[in-house]
Design a protein around this motif. Structure first.
Motif, mmCIF file in Angstrom:
data_model
loop_
_atom_site.group_PDB
_atom_site.id
_atom_site.type_symbol
_atom_site.label_atom_id
_atom_site.label_comp_id
_atom_site.label_asym_id
_atom_site.label_seq_id
_atom_site.Cartn_x
_atom_site.Cartn_y
_atom_site.Cartn_z
ATOM 1 N N VAL A 272 0.810 -1.221 0.000
ATOM 2 C CA VAL A 272 0.000 0.000 0.000
ATOM 3 C C VAL A 272 0.842 1.270 0.000
ATOM 4 C CG1 VAL A 272 -1.929 -1.143 1.164
ATOM 5 C CG2 VAL A 272 -0.204 0.049 2.531
ATOM 6 N N ARG A 273 2.151 1.150 0.235
ATOM 7 C CA ARG A 273 2.996 2.348 0.295
ATOM 8 C C ARG A 273 3.337 2.890 -1.086
ATOM 9 N NH1 ARG A 273 7.752 2.026 4.750
ATOM 10 N NH2 ARG A 273 8.271 3.965 3.620
ATOM 11 N N GLY A 274 3.208 2.066 -2.117
ATOM 12 C CA GLY A 274 3.577 2.517 -3.455
ATOM 13 C C GLY A 274 2.745 3.688 -3.917
ATOM 14 N N ALA A 386 -6.275 -4.524 -0.356
ATOM 15 C CA ALA A 386 -5.010 -3.796 -0.340
ATOM 16 C C ALA A 386 -4.926 -2.827 -1.514
ATOM 17 C CB ALA A 386 -3.839 -4.785 -0.386
ATOM 18 N N GLN A 387 -5.311 -3.300 -2.703
ATOM 19 C CA GLN A 387 -5.212 -2.431 -3.868
ATOM 20 C C GLN A 387 -6.228 -1.297 -3.819
ATOM 21 O OE1 GLN A 387 -4.878 -4.331 -7.660
ATOM 22 N NE2 GLN A 387 -3.410 -5.870 -6.939
ATOM 23 N N SER A 392 -7.042 4.421 -3.369
ATOM 24 C CA SER A 392 -7.879 5.486 -2.807
ATOM 25 C C SER A 392 -7.049 6.640 -2.251
ATOM 26 C CB SER A 392 -8.783 4.915 -1.705
ATOM 27 O OG SER A 392 -8.022 4.546 -0.561
ATOM 28 N N ARG A 393 -5.748 6.410 -2.043
ATOM 29 C CA ARG A 393 -4.857 7.466 -1.531
ATOM 30 C C ARG A 393 -3.989 8.060 -2.646
ATOM 31 N NH1 ARG A 393 -5.095 7.025 4.164
ATOM 32 N NH2 ARG A 393 -6.833 5.612 4.587
ATOM 33 N N GLY A 402 0.206 3.848 -12.811
ATOM 34 C CA GLY A 402 0.893 2.983 -11.871
ATOM 35 C C GLY A 402 0.772 1.511 -12.216
ATOM 36 N N VAL A 403 1.549 0.684 -11.521
ATOM 37 C CA VAL A 403 1.509 -0.762 -11.673
ATOM 38 C C VAL A 403 0.990 -1.351 -10.384
ATOM 39 C CG1 VAL A 403 2.832 -2.866 -12.068
ATOM 40 C CG2 VAL A 403 3.415 -0.781 -13.323
ATOM 41 N N PHE A 404 -0.058 -2.164 -10.453
ATOM 42 C CA PHE A 404 -0.684 -2.739 -9.246
ATOM 43 C C PHE A 404 -0.457 -4.244 -9.226
ATOM 44 C CE2 PHE A 404 -2.563 1.345 -9.273
ATOM 45 C CZ PHE A 404 -3.006 1.617 -7.977
#
Length: 404
Positions: A272-274, A386-387, A392-393, A402-404
């Motif tokens: 979640v920090r990414g 988690a994703q 959401s942030r 981004g890459v999830f």
């Protein structure tokens, strides 16, 4: 666990409840109670007594007095051919005055602890067993473990019994009903036109892995489709709020569910920090073999999670409990402890959901009867949460690039 059994409250069900019965001199059996227990014995149905004994925590009497009362009751019942197979009592109360016993406990009804201990001791299937008691705490314990409840009432209490509970005037009347149910042949429901068949997989033997893979993927897709999407919304709100206030989020599970609990820590700390400012506090209770084996060996495997929570968790924290069956005793104990101590919970369950589905603040339930399918679905649910929290942030531009 295969047998049916009967879990009996003590005061107000077997003996007169005169208020904190801590002396053999205060023991007065209710009319017909001993004979009722003898009839259960004759039918081969295991009997356990499960009783809250807050008098110990309040300093009215000691542990030895409880033991003496039970020895006296056992001796008196033996005179009339009756016996109790196992005795369980909880001496703890959060408002006690005796320090060693002044605390909350999942053993204290309506917590499931004593029922789970009886099941382990007597090899009981609690979902096929009965609880007989005279208080809301007894009924609550029955619900927590999925047992059928009988409420022993007085005339003044008529009409107060919940709709899902059978009201009886005495233990003898409850035993009449129990013996009638036990003697009745299993009821097989007639097929209902248009009703969906239970989801079972595999339904037959496969000769080719490719065919099995195709059908397995279909089963997984169907199982995920059974999850109520509103539960994701509720779980995301609980997790997001916990992360915002700096609360700790714990996770736990057994076997394959332990791997999901551990993976939850990975994705909800690192993942979640990414691209976000999230610095979460997430800890898996399933990952430390030293503390797990110490608790399991010295105390009991049923307590490996709630024992850790007693030291680590604080009101306002969150527990994510993963159990395919929803019935694992250590998972149920952990959820009950959290309910008693101001810790919100998210339960991931499958099959019927068991007690976990009812105890949790938020229930994410997968309707499947295949362990692999349930665990794969739970892993997807964990990733999904988690994703979702991560994106959401983030800004819309950051999400799309981004890459999830």
């Amino acid at each position: 666990m295969s047998r049916r059994g009967v879990l009996l409250d003590r005061d107000g069900t077997i003996i007169v409840d005169s208020g904190y019965v801590g002396s053999v001199h205060d023991v007065v059996f209710l009319d017909g109670a001993v004979d009722a227990i003898a009839r259960l014995n004759a039918a081969g149905i295991p009997v356990a007594v499960v009783t809250n004994q807050a008098g110990v925590a309040r300093g009215f009497y000691e542990l030895e007095d409880v033991e003496l009362v039970h020895k006296h009751m056992a001796a008196e019942m033996a005179r009339f051919g009756a016996h109790v197979d196992a005795w369980f009592y909880c001496p703890y109360h959060p408002d006690g005055t005796v320090p060693p016993f002044t605390r909350a406990s999942s053993d204290r009804k309506p917590g499931p602890g004593m029922a789970l201990a009886a099941a382990a001791s007597l090899d009981l299937d609690l979902t096929r067993s009965w609880v007989v008691g005279d208080t809301d705490a007894d009924l609550g314990m029955a619900r927590a473990v999925g047992a059928r409840a009988f409420h022993v009432t007085s005339g003044a209490e008529e009409g107060r019994t919940p709709a899902d509970v059978v009201a009886v005037g005495s233990l003898a009347a409850a035993v009449d009903a129990i013996l009638a149910e036990d003697a009745a042949p299993p009821v097989t429901a007639a097929p209902v036109a248009g009703a969906a068949a239970p989801v079972t997989f595999p339904r037959h033997r496969y000769e080719e892995a490719c065919s099995f893979a195709t059908d397995y993927a279909g089963e997984l897709s169907a199982a995920l489709a059974t999850v109520d999407t509103s539960s994701f919304e509720a779980a995301a709100r609980v997790l997001g709020a916990a992360y915002d206030r700096g609360a700790t989020v714990f996770s736990c599970g057994n076997g394959g569910s332990a791997s999901i609990a551990n993976h939850f820590q990975c994705d909800h700390v690192k993942g979640v920090r990414g691209g976000t400012d999230l610095r979460t506090r997430v800890q898996s209770l399933s990952t430390n073999v030293e503390i797990l084996s110490a608790i399991a060996n010295d105390i009991g495997y049923d307590e490996v999670f709630d024992y850790q929570l007693q030291s680590l968790a604080r009101p306002g924290d969150v527990l994510v409990a993963v159990s395919s069956s929803g019935r694992s005793p250590n998972i149920v104990r952990a959820l009950q402890w959290c309910a008693d101590n101001g810790v919100e919970t998210i339960a991931l369950s499958g099959f019927t959901g068991g007690p976990s589905r009812e105890l949790a603040t938020v229930s994410i339930h997968v309707d499947s009867t295949n362990y692999g399918v349930v665990e794969d679905a739970h892993q997807a649910c964990m990733h999904l949460l988690a994703q979702y929290v991560r994106q959401s942030r983030m800004s819309g531009e950051a999400v799309s690039s981004g890459v999830f």
